[in-house]
Scaffold this motif. Structure first.
Motif, PDB file in Angstrom:
ATOM      1  N   ILE A  45      40.821  28.785  52.955  1.00 21.47           N
ATOM      2  CA  ILE A  45      42.042  28.879  52.143  1.00 21.47           C
ATOM      3  C   ILE A  45      43.250  28.484  52.988  1.00 21.47           C
ATOM      4  CG2 ILE A  45      43.559  30.469  50.894  1.00 21.47           C
ATOM      5  CD1 ILE A  45      40.958  32.079  50.209  1.00 21.47           C
ATOM      6  N   THR A 104      46.025  25.208  52.358  1.00 19.01           N
ATOM      7  CA  THR A 104      47.455  25.376  52.061  1.00 19.01           C
ATOM      8  C   THR A 104      48.357  24.920  53.194  1.00 19.01           C
ATOM      9  OG1 THR A 104      47.610  27.632  52.942  1.00 19.01           O
ATOM     10  CG2 THR A 104      46.926  27.380  50.616  1.00 19.01           C
ATOM     11  N   LEU A 138      52.698  31.090  49.410  1.00 21.26           N
ATOM     12  CA  LEU A 138      51.415  31.381  48.771  1.00 21.26           C
ATOM     13  C   LEU A 138      51.548  32.740  48.103  1.00 21.26           C
ATOM     14  CD1 LEU A 138      48.385  30.995  48.153  1.00 21.26           C
ATOM     15  CD2 LEU A 138      47.895  32.030  50.391  1.00 21.26           C
ATOM     16  N   TYR A 193      51.766  27.651  46.247  1.00 20.50           N
ATOM     17  CA  TYR A 193      50.418  28.011  45.805  1.00 20.50           C
ATOM     18  C   TYR A 193      50.382  29.401  45.164  1.00 20.50           C
ATOM     19  CZ  TYR A 193      48.847  24.118  48.758  1.00 20.50           C
ATOM     20  OH  TYR A 193      48.651  22.876  49.316  1.00 20.50           O
ATOM     21  N   LEU A 227      47.218  32.228  44.610  1.00 20.01           N
ATOM     22  CA  LEU A 227      45.825  32.602  44.853  1.00 20.01           C
ATOM     23  C   LEU A 227      45.502  33.830  44.014  1.00 20.01           C
ATOM     24  CD1 LEU A 227      43.295  31.927  46.669  1.00 20.01           C
ATOM     25  CD2 LEU A 227      44.161  33.687  48.239  1.00 20.01           C
ATOM     26  N   LEU A 240      42.406  29.141  43.806  1.00 21.84           N
ATOM     27  CA  LEU A 240      43.646  28.650  44.399  1.00 21.84           C
ATOM     28  C   LEU A 240      44.275  27.611  43.480  1.00 21.84           C
ATOM     29  CD1 LEU A 240      45.573  28.610  46.864  1.00 21.84           C
ATOM     30  CD2 LEU A 240      44.164  26.744  47.796  1.00 21.84           C
ATOM     31  N   GLN A 271      48.024  25.317  42.611  1.00 24.76           N
ATOM     32  CA  GLN A 271      49.256  24.805  43.200  1.00 24.76           C
ATOM     33  C   GLN A 271      50.208  24.386  42.092  1.00 24.76           C
ATOM     34  OE1 GLN A 271      48.939  21.239  45.675  1.00 24.76           O
ATOM     35  NE2 GLN A 271      50.597  21.976  46.996  1.00 24.76           N
TER      36      GLN A 271
END
Length: 346
Positions: free
Chosen positions: A84, A88, A168, A200, A202, A328, A330
């Motif tokens: 992960i 990113t 994130l 992002y 998650l 995940l 974006q």
């Protein structure tokens, strides 16, 4: 909840919490409760699970053999956290509803090991739990800057918009699966507004599967006690007269709606009075009050939902039994158009 005191070692590191506990009048809105208990079917929002007793029972639930969600998500993160981080690049980590951040610590460790000094912002409604999150995430590294924001999802998302650099956003524990359509819609709109193109999101989410596995997860002893304690919470908070011995826990897989529903069924006709709210109502024998929903998704449709809000799917990870997923997303540079006033489709 009692205020937790961080260890001297934790306090000496990069550690800061802003804000006071969200007022009970905001979290436990009496008018909203009266409204939901007047609906057909009657409804109690799942926020009433989380007093001290409910939080303790949930921690015990996570150790139950049949409640696979916690350990499965933790295994996925333990195995894939570095992957992960690699996808990113360096980011500021921000978590909605961090709790004690036990699982997030795995992700934090991966980012620190890959990129060096990292920042982590944890959003939760309770100051004490954020101090525990600080201990868990700072215990293994001095290369982390921890910011705790006391607030709801909505108030926290407004504040993270001011953070610089790529972000994130994280939501674990299949937490978004507990939201009703309007709540989920509001969260996705707010998340999109708080993030910038290229940021992002998650998300941990439980997958739809065999009824036997799903119902076993929500019908063990800890799940039953947790559900009944919702009534105990209402009794002490609003001077209610719910008799816990006159209700039984009912949780079942609603296949058509792809969710598990938890209910409390009245075992006899009874009159309920919440004195502090000046509200009374009559329950018939066999009548059920819904206390929680737990969405169980199909990955393709789950990805499609995020696409509608301007996100695209980057990658997802599942366990070997394909029971659970960490996805995940974006935020696209050119988000798709959507109606900001339209409700989320069921």
């Amino acid at each position: 909840m009692a205020r937790h005191t961080p260890s001297e070692d934790t306090a000496s590191r990069k550690y800061h919490i802003i804000g006071e506990d969200v007022p009970d009048t905001v979290l436990f809105d009496g008018d909203a409760l009266v409204s939901s208990l007047s609906e057909t079917p009657r409804l109690i929002k799942s926020v009433y699970y989380y007093d001290d007793t409910g939080s303790e029972l949930f921690e015990r639930l996570c150790s139950e053999n049949t409640y696979y969600l916690f350990i499965t998500e933790k295994e996925i993160l333990n195995k894939n956290a570095k992957a992960i981080a690699g996808l990113t690049g360096p980011v500021s980590l921000i978590e909605l509803g961090s709790g004690n951040a036990e699982k997030t610590a795995l992700l934090v460790k991966a980012y620190v090991e890959t990129y060096g000094p990292t920042s982590y912002t944890a959003i939760d409604i309770n100051h004490s739990i954020l101090e525990k999150a600080a201990e868990n995430t700072l215990s293994s590294t001095s290369d982390l800057t921890f910011l705790g924001i006391v607030g709801t999802y909505q108030t926290g998302l407004v504040q993270i918009k001011e953070l610089s650099g790529r972000k994130l956003l994280v939501s674990f524990g299949s937490a978004i699966g507990n939201l009703y359509d309007d709540e989920l819609y509001s969260l996705l709109v707010s998340a999109r507004a708080a993030l910038s193109p290229g940021d992002y999101f998650l998300v941990g989410i439980d997958l739809d599967k065999e009824t036997k596995i799903l119902e076993a997860a929500y019908n063990n002893q800890m799940a039953i006690l947790g559900n009944l304690c919702v009534l105990q919470h209402l009794n002490w908070r609003f001077s209610g007269n719910f008799d816990l011995f006159q209700f039984r826990h009912v949780a079942f897989h609603n296949k058509s709606l792809q969710r598990v529903e938890a209910h409390l069924e009245a075992m006899q006709a009874q009159s309920i009075n919440l004195q502090k709210l000046n509200f009374s109502f009559q329950l018939e024998k066999g009548e059920m009050i819904r206390t929680e929903i737990m969405r169980k998704v199909e990955l393709h449709s789950f990805h499609d939902m995020f696409i509608e809000y301007g996100f695209h799917a980057v990658q997802h990870w599942t366990d070997s039994y394909k029971r659970y997923a960490v996805c995940l997303f974006q935020l696209s540079d050119k988000p798709t158009e959507f109606d900001s006033e339209a409700p989320l489709a069921s």
